[in-house]
Design a protein around this motif. Structure first.
Motif, PDB file in Angstrom:
ATOM      1  N   TYR A  74     -40.731 -35.215 -28.611  1.00 36.89           N
ATOM      2  CA  TYR A  74     -39.418 -34.977 -29.452  1.00 36.89           C
ATOM      3  C   TYR A  74     -39.671 -35.292 -30.754  1.00 36.89           C
ATOM      4  O   TYR A  74     -40.371 -36.376 -31.070  1.00 36.89           O
ATOM      5  CB  TYR A  74     -38.151 -35.855 -28.679  1.00 36.89           C
ATOM      6  N   LYS A  75     -38.967 -34.769 -31.601  1.00 38.42           N
ATOM      7  CA  LYS A  75     -39.221 -34.854 -33.080  1.00 38.42           C
ATOM      8  C   LYS A  75     -38.115 -36.256 -33.573  1.00 38.42           C
ATOM      9  O   LYS A  75     -36.833 -36.158 -32.990  1.00 38.42           O
ATOM     10  CB  LYS A  75     -38.785 -33.913 -33.655  1.00 38.42           C
ATOM     11  N   MET A  76     -38.529 -37.227 -34.007  1.00 38.52           N
ATOM     12  CA  MET A  76     -37.749 -38.339 -34.245  1.00 38.52           C
ATOM     13  C   MET A  76     -37.758 -38.396 -36.010  1.00 38.52           C
ATOM     14  O   MET A  76     -38.629 -38.322 -36.757  1.00 38.52           O
ATOM     15  CB  MET A  76     -38.417 -39.582 -33.677  1.00 38.52           C
ATOM     16  N   VAL A  77     -36.292 -38.570 -36.401  1.00 37.28           N
ATOM     17  CA  VAL A  77     -36.184 -38.602 -37.951  1.00 37.28           C
ATOM     18  C   VAL A  77     -35.328 -39.925 -38.311  1.00 37.28           C
ATOM     19  O   VAL A  77     -34.367 -40.174 -37.772  1.00 37.28           O
ATOM     20  CB  VAL A  77     -35.178 -37.458 -38.239  1.00 37.28           C
ATOM     21  N   ASP A  78     -35.949 -40.737 -39.073  1.00 46.20           N
ATOM     22  CA  ASP A  78     -35.274 -41.873 -39.408  1.00 46.20           C
ATOM     23  C   ASP A  78     -34.116 -41.622 -40.481  1.00 46.20           C
ATOM     24  O   ASP A  78     -34.235 -40.644 -41.097  1.00 46.20           O
ATOM     25  CB  ASP A  78     -36.305 -42.687 -40.224  1.00 46.20           C
ATOM     26  N   SER A  79     -33.138 -42.353 -39.972  1.00 46.35           N
ATOM     27  CA  SER A  79     -31.819 -41.861 -41.037  1.00 46.35           C
ATOM     28  C   SER A  79     -31.039 -43.141 -41.140  1.00 46.35           C
ATOM     29  O   SER A  79     -31.325 -44.450 -40.530  1.00 46.35           O
ATOM     30  CB  SER A  79     -31.111 -40.818 -40.059  1.00 46.35           C
ATOM     31  N   VAL A  80     -30.169 -43.322 -41.611  1.00 48.69           N
ATOM     32  CA  VAL A  80     -28.779 -44.371 -41.457  1.00 48.69           C
ATOM     33  C   VAL A  80     -27.526 -43.963 -41.211  1.00 48.69           C
ATOM     34  O   VAL A  80     -27.249 -42.640 -41.337  1.00 48.69           O
ATOM     35  CB  VAL A  80     -28.981 -45.125 -42.994  1.00 48.69           C
ATOM     36  N   GLU A  81     -26.678 -44.890 -40.705  1.00 55.12           N
ATOM     37  CA  GLU A  81     -25.513 -44.448 -40.519  1.00 55.12           C
ATOM     38  C   GLU A  81     -24.618 -45.301 -41.233  1.00 55.12           C
ATOM     39  O   GLU A  81     -24.720 -46.690 -41.319  1.00 55.12           O
ATOM     40  CB  GLU A  81     -24.971 -44.553 -38.794  1.00 55.12           C
ATOM     41  N   ILE A  82     -23.386 -44.728 -41.660  1.00 55.14           N
ATOM     42  CA  ILE A  82     -22.646 -45.895 -42.684  1.00 55.14           C
ATOM     43  C   ILE A  82     -21.437 -46.191 -41.830  1.00 55.14           C
ATOM     44  O   ILE A  82     -20.865 -45.521 -40.866  1.00 55.14           O
ATOM     45  CB  ILE A  82     -21.803 -44.897 -43.830  1.00 55.14           C
ATOM     46  N   VAL A  83     -21.316 -47.550 -41.697  1.00 56.25           N
ATOM     47  CA  VAL A  83     -20.298 -48.289 -40.501  1.00 56.25           C
ATOM     48  C   VAL A  83     -19.391 -49.020 -41.521  1.00 56.25           C
ATOM     49  O   VAL A  83     -19.291 -48.694 -42.561  1.00 56.25           O
ATOM     50  CB  VAL A  83     -21.145 -49.074 -39.692  1.00 56.25           C
ATOM     51  N   GLU A  84     -18.449 -49.940 -40.892  1.00 60.61           N
ATOM     52  CA  GLU A  84     -17.444 -50.738 -41.486  1.00 60.61           C
ATOM     53  C   GLU A  84     -18.031 -51.154 -42.880  1.00 60.61           C
ATOM     54  O   GLU A  84     -19.053 -51.650 -42.848  1.00 60.61           O
ATOM     55  CB  GLU A  84     -16.480 -51.403 -40.629  1.00 60.61           C
ATOM     56  N   ASP A  85     -17.019 -50.984 -43.984  1.00 57.03           N
ATOM     57  CA  ASP A  85     -17.408 -51.909 -45.138  1.00 57.03           C
ATOM     58  C   ASP A  85     -18.516 -51.236 -45.734  1.00 57.03           C
ATOM     59  O   ASP A  85     -19.054 -51.606 -46.827  1.00 57.03           O
ATOM     60  CB  ASP A  85     -17.417 -53.193 -44.904  1.00 57.03           C
ATOM     61  N   GLY A  86     -18.823 -50.007 -45.414  1.00 57.34           N
ATOM     62  CA  GLY A  86     -19.864 -49.198 -46.391  1.00 57.34           C
ATOM     63  C   GLY A  86     -21.442 -49.755 -45.929  1.00 57.34           C
ATOM     64  O   GLY A  86     -22.407 -49.500 -46.641  1.00 57.34           O
ATOM     65  N   ILE A  87     -21.585 -50.562 -44.669  1.00 53.52           N
ATOM     66  CA  ILE A  87     -22.873 -51.117 -44.528  1.00 53.52           C
ATOM     67  C   ILE A  87     -23.734 -49.983 -43.952  1.00 53.52           C
ATOM     68  O   ILE A  87     -23.230 -49.229 -42.930  1.00 53.52           O
ATOM     69  CB  ILE A  87     -22.526 -52.229 -43.500  1.00 53.52           C
ATOM     70  N   GLU A  88     -25.085 -49.892 -44.357  1.00 58.81           N
ATOM     71  CA  GLU A  88     -25.805 -48.957 -43.889  1.00 58.81           C
ATOM     72  C   GLU A  88     -26.581 -49.621 -42.517  1.00 58.81           C
ATOM     73  O   GLU A  88     -27.077 -50.625 -42.520  1.00 58.81           O
ATOM     74  CB  GLU A  88     -26.853 -48.508 -44.755  1.00 58.81           C
ATOM     75  N   GLU A  89     -26.645 -48.782 -41.324  1.00 61.57           N
ATOM     76  CA  GLU A  89     -27.490 -49.293 -40.163  1.00 61.57           C
ATOM     77  C   GLU A  89     -28.568 -48.319 -40.054  1.00 61.57           C
ATOM     78  O   GLU A  89     -28.226 -46.912 -39.966  1.00 61.57           O
ATOM     79  CB  GLU A  89     -26.467 -49.247 -39.033  1.00 61.57           C
ATOM     80  N   PRO A  90     -29.854 -48.772 -39.792  1.00 60.56           N
ATOM     81  CA  PRO A  90     -30.886 -47.680 -39.569  1.00 60.56           C
ATOM     82  C   PRO A  90     -30.550 -47.029 -38.118  1.00 60.56           C
ATOM     83  O   PRO A  90     -30.171 -47.898 -37.137  1.00 60.56           O
ATOM     84  CB  PRO A  90     -32.026 -48.586 -39.565  1.00 60.56           C
ATOM     85  N   ILE A  91     -31.026 -45.821 -38.092  1.00 60.00           N
ATOM     86  CA  ILE A  91     -30.877 -45.066 -36.675  1.00 60.00           C
ATOM     87  C   ILE A  91     -32.027 -44.206 -36.781  1.00 60.00           C
ATOM     88  O   ILE A  91     -32.588 -43.902 -37.759  1.00 60.00           O
ATOM     89  CB  ILE A  91     -29.347 -44.160 -36.606  1.00 60.00           C
ATOM     90  N   VAL A  92     -32.393 -43.728 -35.452  1.00 60.37           N
ATOM     91  CA  VAL A  92     -33.310 -42.563 -35.457  1.00 60.37           C
ATOM     92  C   VAL A  92     -32.722 -41.386 -34.960  1.00 60.37           C
ATOM     93  O   VAL A  92     -31.920 -41.794 -33.800  1.00 60.37           O
ATOM     94  CB  VAL A  92     -34.630 -43.073 -34.655  1.00 60.37           C
ATOM     95  N   LYS A  93     -32.618 -40.273 -35.349  1.00 53.48           N
ATOM     96  CA  LYS A  93     -32.089 -38.968 -34.566  1.00 53.48           C
ATOM     97  C   LYS A  93     -33.198 -38.361 -33.886  1.00 53.48           C
ATOM     98  O   LYS A  93     -34.165 -38.358 -34.264  1.00 53.48           O
ATOM     99  CB  LYS A  93     -31.458 -37.892 -35.588  1.00 53.48           C
ATOM    100  N   VAL A  94     -33.028 -37.965 -32.622  1.00 59.16           N
ATOM    101  CA  VAL A  94     -33.920 -37.604 -31.798  1.00 59.16           C
ATOM    102  C   VAL A  94     -33.590 -35.915 -31.613  1.00 59.16           C
ATOM    103  O   VAL A  94     -32.585 -35.606 -31.393  1.00 59.16           O
ATOM    104  CB  VAL A  94     -34.376 -38.309 -30.675  1.00 59.16           C
ATOM    105  N   PHE A  95     -34.741 -35.108 -31.951  1.00 54.55           N
ATOM    106  CA  PHE A  95     -34.655 -33.700 -31.766  1.00 54.55           C
ATOM    107  C   PHE A  95     -35.274 -32.911 -30.769  1.00 54.55           C
ATOM    108  O   PHE A  95     -36.532 -33.435 -30.641  1.00 54.55           O
ATOM    109  CB  PHE A  95     -34.665 -32.962 -33.147  1.00 54.55           C
ATOM    110  N   ASP A  96     -34.921 -31.835 -30.295  1.00 53.63           N
ATOM    111  CA  ASP A  96     -35.869 -30.976 -29.431  1.00 53.63           C
ATOM    112  C   ASP A  96     -35.823 -29.655 -29.917  1.00 53.63           C
ATOM    113  O   ASP A  96     -34.918 -29.046 -30.327  1.00 53.63           O
ATOM    114  CB  ASP A  96     -35.166 -30.657 -28.055  1.00 53.63           C
ATOM    115  N   LYS A  97     -37.053 -29.516 -30.591  1.00 52.73           N
ATOM    116  CA  LYS A  97     -37.221 -28.462 -31.797  1.00 52.73           C
ATOM    117  C   LYS A  97     -36.330 -28.829 -32.927  1.00 52.73           C
ATOM    118  O   LYS A  97     -36.337 -29.923 -33.565  1.00 52.73           O
ATOM    119  CB  LYS A  97     -36.978 -27.108 -31.069  1.00 52.73           C
ATOM    120  N   ASN A  98     -35.322 -27.861 -33.021  1.00 53.94           N
ATOM    121  CA  ASN A  98     -34.088 -28.175 -34.092  1.00 53.94           C
ATOM    122  C   ASN A  98     -32.770 -28.514 -33.770  1.00 53.94           C
ATOM    123  O   ASN A  98     -32.106 -28.686 -34.541  1.00 53.94           O
ATOM    124  CB  ASN A  98     -34.134 -27.048 -35.196  1.00 53.94           C
ATOM    125  N   GLU A  99     -32.984 -28.869 -32.405  1.00 51.41           N
ATOM    126  CA  GLU A  99     -31.474 -29.296 -31.724  1.00 51.41           C
ATOM    127  C   GLU A  99     -31.261 -30.781 -31.721  1.00 51.41           C
ATOM    128  O   GLU A  99     -32.247 -31.478 -30.991  1.00 51.41           O
ATOM    129  CB  GLU A  99     -31.345 -28.608 -30.552  1.00 51.41           C
TER     130      GLU A  99
END
Length: 186
Positions: free
Chosen positions: A47-72
């Motif tokens: 699976y394709k993995m893309v590093d990203s961030v999610e903005i949570v309470e008080d505008g804090i950025e948390e690192p996440i990884v989005k997992v894709f199957d092809k472009n989905e």
């Protein structure tokens, strides 16, 4: 003879579909070969993995990884926060499923209705937390959280802010309320 061929074809097709979807099962620990409490390592090699961030309470950025199957997009992975290191580590803390391919063994997942969930899990409760602004339904027998569409809430808005989490009733929601995400966490 044609009837026998049709029955054989349908049986073969149903076995093929069930085998194909077996890998998209949601369980208490995770999805695919990935479990909360472990590192990603090479478990998601196909699976394709893309590093990203999610903005949570008080505008804090948390690192996440989005997992894709092809472009989905299939799901997102959130990580544990290490207080001693004052940083996020590589241990999976939560998996947020956004794709309707994934289902529990009771056939519940994204796009299932509130009624579908209640029919398959009569021992349920519904609650809201303003901390993450989420309406959640879950079985009293499971930690898996099924996040409901916020726009489907029709109950008393003032009630939502009485505590960090507030228990609700199914009557507080529109009849066509759907699950929009599934959360597996430690």
């Amino acid at each position: 003879m044609n009837k026998l061929k049709t029955i054989t074809f349908l049986l073969f097709f149903s076995i093929l579909v069930s085998c194909k979807n077996e890998k998209f099962i949601i369980n208490e620990k995770g999805v695919l070969d990935l479990s909360v409490g472990e590192t990603i390592s090479d478990k998601l090699g196909n699976y394709k993995m893309v590093d990203s961030v999610e903005i949570v309470e008080d505008g804090i950025e948390e690192p996440i990884v989005k997992v894709f199957d092809k472009n989905e997009e299939l799901f997102q992975i959130g990580f544990q926060y290490d207080i001693k290191q004052n940083n996020y580590n590589t241990i999976v803390n939560e998996i947020i499923i956004s794709n309707k391919k994934f289902k529990t063994n009771k056939n519940i997942g994204v796009e299932s209705t509130l009624s579908d969930f209640i029919n398959s899990h009569p021992n349920y409760y519904i609650w809201y937390t303003y901390i993450s602004n989420r309406f959640i339904i879950q079985s009293k027998d499971s930690k898996i959280q099924f996040i409901l569409d916020n726009k489907s809430y029709k109950g008393n808005e003032d009630l939502l802010y009485e505590n960090d989490s507030v228990e609700l009733k199914k009557e507080d929601f529109l009849t066509n309320t759907r699950i929009v995400k599934v959360r597996i966490f430690q």
